[in-house]
Scaffold this active site. Structure first.
Site, short mmCIF file in Angstrom:
data_model
loop_
_atom_site.label_atom_id
_atom_site.label_comp_id
_atom_site.label_asym_id
_atom_site.label_seq_id
_atom_site.Cartn_x
_atom_site.Cartn_y
_atom_site.Cartn_z
N LYS A 22 -87.17 24.82 -10.76
CA LYS A 22 -88.38 25.02 -11.56
C LYS A 22 -88.37 24.15 -12.82
O LYS A 22 -87.36 24.04 -13.50
CB LYS A 22 -88.47 26.50 -11.94
CG LYS A 22 -89.74 26.89 -12.68
CD LYS A 22 -89.75 28.39 -12.92
CE LYS A 22 -91.04 28.82 -13.65
NZ LYS A 22 -91.09 30.28 -13.84
N SER A 34 -95.35 31.90 -12.51
CA SER A 34 -95.23 30.51 -12.93
C SER A 34 -94.30 29.67 -12.05
O SER A 34 -94.26 28.46 -12.19
CB SER A 34 -94.75 30.45 -14.38
OG SER A 34 -93.48 31.07 -14.53
N SER A 90 -93.41 36.06 -12.19
CA SER A 90 -93.39 34.62 -11.96
C SER A 90 -92.48 34.16 -10.84
O SER A 90 -92.60 33.03 -10.38
CB SER A 90 -93.00 33.90 -13.25
OG SER A 90 -94.02 33.99 -14.21
#
Length: 486
Positions: free
Chosen positions: A82, A157, A181
């Site tokens: 990420k 996210s 997320s």
């Protein structure tokens, strides 16, 4: 015959890939090149991987093939990470234009653990602006699109992470979660994700902001993959302190090793949810009962949640507001103008301006909630519930970035229009209680899209939720790739 021999390499689980690398069925460079080639050919419309360092990754993979790299449980496994994690040599921007030139000089703690285990990190995956949306788009890298339907969000996210897993660009990912997320992208993209118990995985080196040495009061950091066994592998490697000052976490073993021994509470009411999605979870509960699982269905919220329905919103936006400049706090207040005092936008705007005394009161209340959950989980092993209100929804990106535009958005939830920010309610159940939660896909799709289910456990009961999910994998099957990505 070993299981991975029946699959194409890009569909291997992380465990299968490691086994193939260890047995020399495939080389680390060869497997890396398979992922790189797929991402080059197939990621154009998806836009999941936003930065690559192929040459550095090949150098690391060659060292594994030559036997000159230190051995480890992930030796040679190619990975993406990420974008919000610092990785030496990569940018770490969280999609924030002011950070577009920020180049990391060291690895985040969690990344360092994966690299020490032998992972070959070759790319970074997309996120929303400041990692603050259930869509993954930002002014630097643009919009990430769902491999199942490019007109829909990948979630956020950790949206690029989930999309890369679904599309076959990586077998293991590292995500973060404060408002679902990890869990919502897994749910939206048909993959697996684990939100750990708070504090079990270090968040040092996660942005924003760069260089922070403290950890957010609600944020957690954990693995994403294509089966529960890979999530367990990830947790075994990630849990603990920084490499130079490491502490060992001895998580309790799973409560049960047989599916039929689990006591599962099923709750799909109390917060808005698409009736078709709730029905699919009910059908999954029926299938579990047919396997001998002891199912209890709740028509009302579990006892710890009674009176705490909006508590998570108060705490989450107090945390968010504590890091905001005055002009952004004013933007929240302006967005709430015209809404009733008891509305969600008004509550959010008030929470961003919480005082230290107000936040201390929230922390004290949270401690009472944690004890209430410990008591509740004496009678149940798993709380099975939705991950969000809906399956992946169509993109809403024209009104700007970040949380403030979200205050005016709505989502179609089974034909009823609901405030967009209510999508935080289901993830908040585990987040506010600091509880572990594991997400896996349901056996059947909902409205033509994959749908996940959230298995929440007692605090530090990560191995219980992971083992329960692993047992479900054995009965209900594993990863199904999106059409065109098999």
């Amino acid at each position: 015959m070993t299981a991975y021999q029946d699959k194409k390499p890009h569909l291997w689980t992380a465990g299968e890939a490691v086994a193939a690398l260890r047995s020399r069925k495939i080389g680390a460079v060869e497997l890396l090149d398979i992922y790189l080639d797929r991402q080059t050919r197939l990621d154009g419309d998806i836009n999941s991987v936003v930065e690559t360092r192929a040459d550095a990754a090949r150098k690391a993979a060659k060292a594994v093939d030559a036997g000159s790299a230190a051995p480890g449980p992930l030796a040679g496994l190619p990975m993406t990470i990420k974008e919000t994690f610092e990785i030496e040599g990569f940018h770490a921007t969280a999609g924030i234009p002011e950070l577009k030139d920020h180049l990391s000089t060291e690895d985040a703690d969690a990344v360092a653990r994966l690299r020490a285990a032998g992972a070959v990190i070759w790319g970074k995956t997309n996120v929303p602006l400041a990692a603050s949306d259930h869509q993954s788009y930002n002014p630097i890298y643009g919009v990430s699109r769902n491999p199942w339907d490019t007109g829909r969000t990948v979630g956020g996210s950790s949206g690029g992470s989930a999309a890369a897993l679904a599309a076959g660009f990586t077998a293991l990912e590292l995500g973060s979660d404060i408002g679902g997320s990890i869990r919502i992208p897994a749910h939206f993209c048909g993959v697996w994700g684990h939100k750990p118990t708070y504090g079990t995985v270090s968040g040092i080196g996660h942005v924003p902001p760069p260089g922070a040495r403290s950890q957010s009061p609600l944020s957690v950091y954990g693995p994403m993959g294509r089966c529960a066994a890979d999530l367990q592998l990830g947790m075994d490697l990630l849990a603990g302190g920084a490499a130079e000052n490491a502490w060992v976490l001895n998580l309790p073993k799973a409560r049960h090793d047989r599916l039929s021994d689990y006591r599962v509470a099923v709750w799909t009411g109390g917060s808005p949810v698409d009736p078709a999605y709730a029905e699919a979870i009910g059908e999954f509960a029926d299938a579990l009962a047919a396997q001998g699982v002891r199912i209890t269905r709740f028509d009302t919220p579990p006892a710890p949640l009674v009176g705490n329905e909006a508590f998570y919103i108060d705490t989450l936006f107090a945390v968010i507001g504590s890091a905001l400049p005055a002009e952004e706090l004013e933007a929240y207040a302006a967005a709430a103008t015209g809404h009733p005092p008891d509305s969600l936008p008004a509550r959010v705007a008030r929470a961003t301006r919480s005082s230290l005394a107000g936040y201390a009161a929230l922390v004290e209340r949270q401690e009472a909630l944690r004890q209430a959950w410990r008591d509740w989980f004496r009678d149940y092993d798993i709380l099975l519930c939705p991950v969000s209100m809906t399956v992946a929804f169509p993109h809403q990106t024209e009104d700007g970035h970040g949380p403030v535009p979200q205050m005016a958005r709505v989502l179609d939830v089974g034909g009823e229009m609901r405030p967009y920010l209510e999508n935080l309610y289901w993830p908040g159940v585990a987040t506010q209680g600091l509880l572990p939660a594991t997400v896996r896909p349901l056996p059947s799709q909902v409205r033509g899209m994959p749908a996940g289910v959230q298995s929440i456990g007692v605090e530090f009961g990560d191995r219980t939720t992971l083992r329960f999910t692993e047992l479900c994998d054995e009965v209900f099957g594993g990863f199904v790739p999106p059409p065109g990505f098999d």
